[in-house]
Motif scaffolding. Structure first.
Motif, PDB file in Angstrom:
ATOM      1  N   PHE A  91      33.630  33.978  29.974  1.00  0.00           N
ATOM      2  CA  PHE A  91      33.442  34.816  31.331  1.00  0.00           C
ATOM      3  C   PHE A  91      32.846  32.918  31.875  1.00  0.00           C
ATOM      4  O   PHE A  91      33.115  32.936  33.276  1.00  0.00           O
ATOM      5  CB  PHE A  91      31.956  35.665  31.293  1.00  0.00           C
ATOM      6  N   PHE A  92      32.173  32.551  31.179  1.00  0.00           N
ATOM      7  CA  PHE A  92      32.961  30.936  32.147  1.00  0.00           C
ATOM      8  C   PHE A  92      33.315  30.535  33.032  1.00  0.00           C
ATOM      9  O   PHE A  92      33.788  29.167  33.529  1.00  0.00           O
ATOM     10  CB  PHE A  92      31.270  29.965  31.204  1.00  0.00           C
ATOM     11  N   LYS A  93      34.701  30.594  32.098  1.00  0.00           N
ATOM     12  CA  LYS A  93      35.993  29.950  32.613  1.00  0.00           C
ATOM     13  C   LYS A  93      35.862  30.345  34.106  1.00  0.00           C
ATOM     14  O   LYS A  93      36.655  29.482  34.303  1.00  0.00           O
ATOM     15  CB  LYS A  93      37.126  30.555  31.717  1.00  0.00           C
ATOM     16  N   LEU A  94      35.238  31.412  34.986  1.00  0.00           N
ATOM     17  CA  LEU A  94      35.186  31.623  35.753  1.00  0.00           C
ATOM     18  C   LEU A  94      35.153  31.007  37.170  1.00  0.00           C
ATOM     19  O   LEU A  94      35.474  30.895  38.437  1.00  0.00           O
ATOM     20  CB  LEU A  94      34.928  33.130  36.299  1.00  0.00           C
ATOM     21  N   ARG A  99      34.036  29.479  41.831  1.00  0.00           N
ATOM     22  CA  ARG A  99      32.911  28.358  41.506  1.00  0.00           C
ATOM     23  C   ARG A  99      31.315  29.948  41.855  1.00  0.00           C
ATOM     24  O   ARG A  99      31.165  30.046  43.464  1.00  0.00           O
ATOM     25  CB  ARG A  99      33.007  27.707  42.904  1.00  0.00           C
ATOM     26  N   LEU A 100      31.364  30.454  40.725  1.00  0.00           N
ATOM     27  CA  LEU A 100      30.347  31.529  41.112  1.00  0.00           C
ATOM     28  C   LEU A 100      28.888  30.402  41.705  1.00  0.00           C
ATOM     29  O   LEU A 100      27.830  31.559  42.442  1.00  0.00           O
ATOM     30  CB  LEU A 100      29.897  32.266  40.221  1.00  0.00           C
ATOM     31  N   SER A 101      28.904  29.686  41.334  1.00  0.00           N
ATOM     32  CA  SER A 101      27.885  29.108  40.977  1.00  0.00           C
ATOM     33  C   SER A 101      26.582  28.442  42.249  1.00  0.00           C
ATOM     34  O   SER A 101      25.872  28.403  42.870  1.00  0.00           O
ATOM     35  CB  SER A 101      27.670  27.685  40.187  1.00  0.00           C
ATOM     36  N   CYS A 168      32.862  39.866  45.655  1.00  0.00           N
ATOM     37  CA  CYS A 168      32.962  38.555  46.983  1.00  0.00           C
ATOM     38  C   CYS A 168      33.929  38.077  46.325  1.00  0.00           C
ATOM     39  O   CYS A 168      34.847  37.446  47.036  1.00  0.00           O
ATOM     40  CB  CYS A 168      31.852  38.355  47.393  1.00  0.00           C
ATOM     41  N   ALA A 169      33.679  37.403  45.417  1.00  0.00           N
ATOM     42  CA  ALA A 169      34.994  36.519  45.016  1.00  0.00           C
ATOM     43  C   ALA A 169      36.324  37.335  44.209  1.00  0.00           C
ATOM     44  O   ALA A 169      37.456  36.708  44.734  1.00  0.00           O
ATOM     45  CB  ALA A 169      34.268  35.933  43.509  1.00  0.00           C
ATOM     46  N   SER A 170      36.593  37.910  44.367  1.00  0.00           N
ATOM     47  CA  SER A 170      37.756  38.874  44.186  1.00  0.00           C
ATOM     48  C   SER A 170      38.451  39.339  45.161  1.00  0.00           C
ATOM     49  O   SER A 170      39.601  39.606  45.692  1.00  0.00           O
ATOM     50  CB  SER A 170      37.243  40.207  43.157  1.00  0.00           C
ATOM     51  N   TYR A 171      37.006  39.956  45.595  1.00  0.00           N
ATOM     52  CA  TYR A 171      37.881  40.810  47.528  1.00  0.00           C
ATOM     53  C   TYR A 171      37.451  40.144  48.461  1.00  0.00           C
ATOM     54  O   TYR A 171      37.768  41.148  49.526  1.00  0.00           O
ATOM     55  CB  TYR A 171      37.339  41.849  47.167  1.00  0.00           C
TER      56      TYR A 171
END
Length: 199
Positions: A91-94, A99-101, A168-171
């Motif tokens: 999952f870290f590959k995301l 830029r989920l951080s 949010c990152a997806s949609y």
């Protein structure tokens, strides 16, 4: 990095998600269900920075269900891009793409609760994918008796905020804010800004 208390201006999407309406509705519905459970918890425990160590069976249930939902969303995104995912290290590959951080989520009905940055540890250059609240989820899932205190409010809120960040990152926020049970309870107040070269 963008910051805005009114995150309704958030209007971007990432190019790696399959986008099937049925899957999107299912993910959003599950997020609504979890927020309703947090709302119920807030009737007996004030959501506040001073109560983040509170733990109990229902809080643990929210942590476990939120983390399994994060697993489902993450696997879906990665699978749509031809990447097999089995664990948090996959999952870290995301982080590189999404830029989920950089996401920060507020539980807006509780001013005593600081904004939550569920993936912040992924911003560390030496990060290996581990997330403290996700580690606690695994501990309490596999040995509830010994690790009962890890099923706490702080971890549950981080996990639920993690779902919102992934959605949010997806949609984009516009697709989420139409679901009032989410937008009336939470707000995305920090999120990444992508240049054209990154799209």
């Amino acid at each position: 990095r963008n910051t805005d208390q009114d995150a309704n201006i958030l209007n971007f999407s990432t190019p790696m998600f399959p986008g099937e309406a049925e899957e999107r509705v299912a993910f959003l519905h599950q997020c609504e269900v979890l927020i309703e459970r947090i709302r119920a918890i807030s009737q007996v425990i004030q959501l506040d920075d001073r109560t983040l160590d509170s733990f109990g069976d229902e809080i643990r249930n929210v942590l476990i269900l939120s983390c399994t939902e994060i697993e489902a969303i993450s696997k879906s995104i990665l699978s749509a891009n031809g990447i097999s995912a089995k664990n948090i290290f996959d999952f870290f590959k995301l982080e590189r793409a999404c830029r989920l951080s950089e996401y920060s989520v507020s539980f807006i009905r509780f001013p005593g609760l600081s904004p939550v940055k569920p993936f912040l540890s992924w911003a560390n250059p030496t990060a290996d994918g581990r997330l403290p609240w996700y580690t606690s989820y695994n501990h309490t899932k596999h040995d509830r008796i010994s690790n009962v205190a890890e099923g706490n409010l702080g971890n549950a809120l981080n996990a639920t905020a993690g779902i919102i960040a992934l959605l949010c990152a997806s949609y984009g926020w516009p697709a989420i804010r139409t679901h009032s049970r989410i937008s009336d309870f939470t707000c995305v107040n920090e999120y990444p800004s992508f240049g054209l070269a990154e799209c």
